[in-house]
Design a protein around this motif. Sequence first.
Motif, short mmCIF file in Angstrom:
data_model
loop_
_atom_site.label_atom_id
_atom_site.label_comp_id
_atom_site.label_asym_id
_atom_site.label_seq_id
_atom_site.Cartn_x
_atom_site.Cartn_y
_atom_site.Cartn_z
N ALA A 79 0.93 -1.22 0.01
CA ALA A 79 0.04 -0.05 0.01
C ALA A 79 0.75 1.19 -0.18
N GLY A 80 0.57 2.26 -0.73
CA GLY A 80 1.08 3.52 -0.75
C GLY A 80 2.38 3.61 -2.16
N SER A 81 2.64 2.40 -2.54
CA SER A 81 3.67 2.21 -3.64
C SER A 81 3.15 3.03 -4.81
N PHE A 82 4.27 3.75 -5.31
CA PHE A 82 4.12 4.69 -6.48
C PHE A 82 4.14 3.74 -7.76
N LEU A 83 2.85 3.60 -8.50
CA LEU A 83 2.81 2.77 -9.57
C LEU A 83 3.37 3.20 -10.81
N GLY A 84 3.19 4.66 -10.97
CA GLY A 84 3.43 5.24 -12.02
C GLY A 84 2.60 6.83 -12.23
N SER A 85 2.16 6.96 -13.60
CA SER A 85 1.50 8.27 -13.71
C SER A 85 0.40 8.04 -14.77
N ALA A 86 -0.59 8.81 -14.67
CA ALA A 86 -1.77 8.76 -15.38
C ALA A 86 -2.32 10.15 -15.53
N GLY A 87 -2.80 10.61 -16.62
CA GLY A 87 -3.42 12.04 -16.69
C GLY A 87 -3.72 12.53 -18.16
N ALA A 88 -3.77 13.88 -18.15
CA ALA A 88 -4.11 14.41 -19.31
C ALA A 88 -3.18 15.81 -19.46
N ALA A 89 -2.86 16.21 -20.38
CA ALA A 89 -2.01 17.33 -20.76
C ALA A 89 -2.77 18.20 -21.79
N MET A 90 -2.90 19.47 -21.83
CA MET A 90 -3.38 20.27 -22.82
C MET A 90 -2.52 20.26 -23.73
N LEU A 91 -2.89 20.31 -25.19
CA LEU A 91 -1.91 20.42 -26.21
C LEU A 91 -1.80 22.05 -26.67
N ASP A 92 -0.98 22.13 -27.64
CA ASP A 92 -0.90 23.61 -28.01
C ASP A 92 -2.21 24.01 -28.63
N VAL A 93 -3.15 23.00 -29.17
CA VAL A 93 -4.47 23.30 -30.00
C VAL A 93 -5.37 22.92 -28.68
N ASP A 94 -6.54 23.24 -28.65
CA ASP A 94 -7.45 23.02 -27.71
C ASP A 94 -7.83 21.51 -27.60
N ALA A 95 -7.07 20.67 -27.27
CA ALA A 95 -7.30 19.30 -26.85
C ALA A 95 -6.48 18.75 -25.93
N TRP A 96 -7.02 17.83 -24.98
CA TRP A 96 -6.26 17.09 -24.31
C TRP A 96 -5.42 16.12 -25.01
N ASN A 97 -4.42 15.54 -24.27
CA ASN A 97 -3.60 14.31 -24.66
C ASN A 97 -3.45 13.42 -23.34
N LEU A 98 -4.36 12.43 -23.31
CA LEU A 98 -4.38 11.49 -22.43
C LEU A 98 -3.05 10.63 -22.43
N GLY A 99 -2.40 10.27 -21.29
CA GLY A 99 -1.28 9.65 -21.13
C GLY A 99 -1.10 8.75 -19.90
N TYR A 100 -0.29 7.84 -19.87
CA TYR A 100 0.06 6.91 -18.52
C TYR A 100 1.25 6.30 -18.93
N ARG A 101 1.77 5.75 -17.65
CA ARG A 101 3.09 4.99 -17.77
C ARG A 101 3.22 4.35 -16.60
#
Length: 195
Positions: A79-101
């Motif tokens: 419990a509490g282990s850092f597994l990685g990241s996930a989320g979305a970043a706004m691109l230079d155009v009006d669109a999110w980029n979903l990502g995870y690792r």
Amino acid sequence: MIDELRTERLLLRPLTLDHVDDYFRVYGDPRTWEHLPSGRHTSRGESARAIERSMLSRRVYGFGHCAVVLREPVPGLAAGSFLGSAGAAMLDVDAWNLGYRFAPEAWGHGFATEAAGVALAAARSARPETPVTARVLASNTASVRLLERLGLQPIWRGASSDAPSGPDDTTHLERLIFADRSISDETLDAVIALG
């Protein structure tokens, strides 16, 4: 602004520079870049800059990438282990980029699908009018299946260029672009140009 997200097994907390060592452990691991070795982080500074971009996205657009932490232990992970990241970043155009690792020790538990699903919902909540896109190498069949499970639709397949322009250029690799809705030709062209 979205602070903390919860799933049955995971907590997603906004990335901060306090996460840089864990983040670099995942993003610097060659196993997590099997499909794109040139993307691997080679320094803590590179990971810190990625986290700073996520922090900026959160301040400006209400959401960014999150640290994914395990709520309860599972075999081999505390419990509490850092597994990685996930989320979305706004691109230079009006669109999110979903990502995870995710760290290799977290693979095979369905964590990526769980985290990406709640991240997709958070991006839609933060800016409902903004489309969510995701770029994936065509050879990364696990990520392709994950995006399909989330209900994203493939809207483009190809390469941004015929040949690399330098050692770190990956625009010649075949990619798929997914989206949660129709997007304008201008937005699609901008996402394609990212490689």
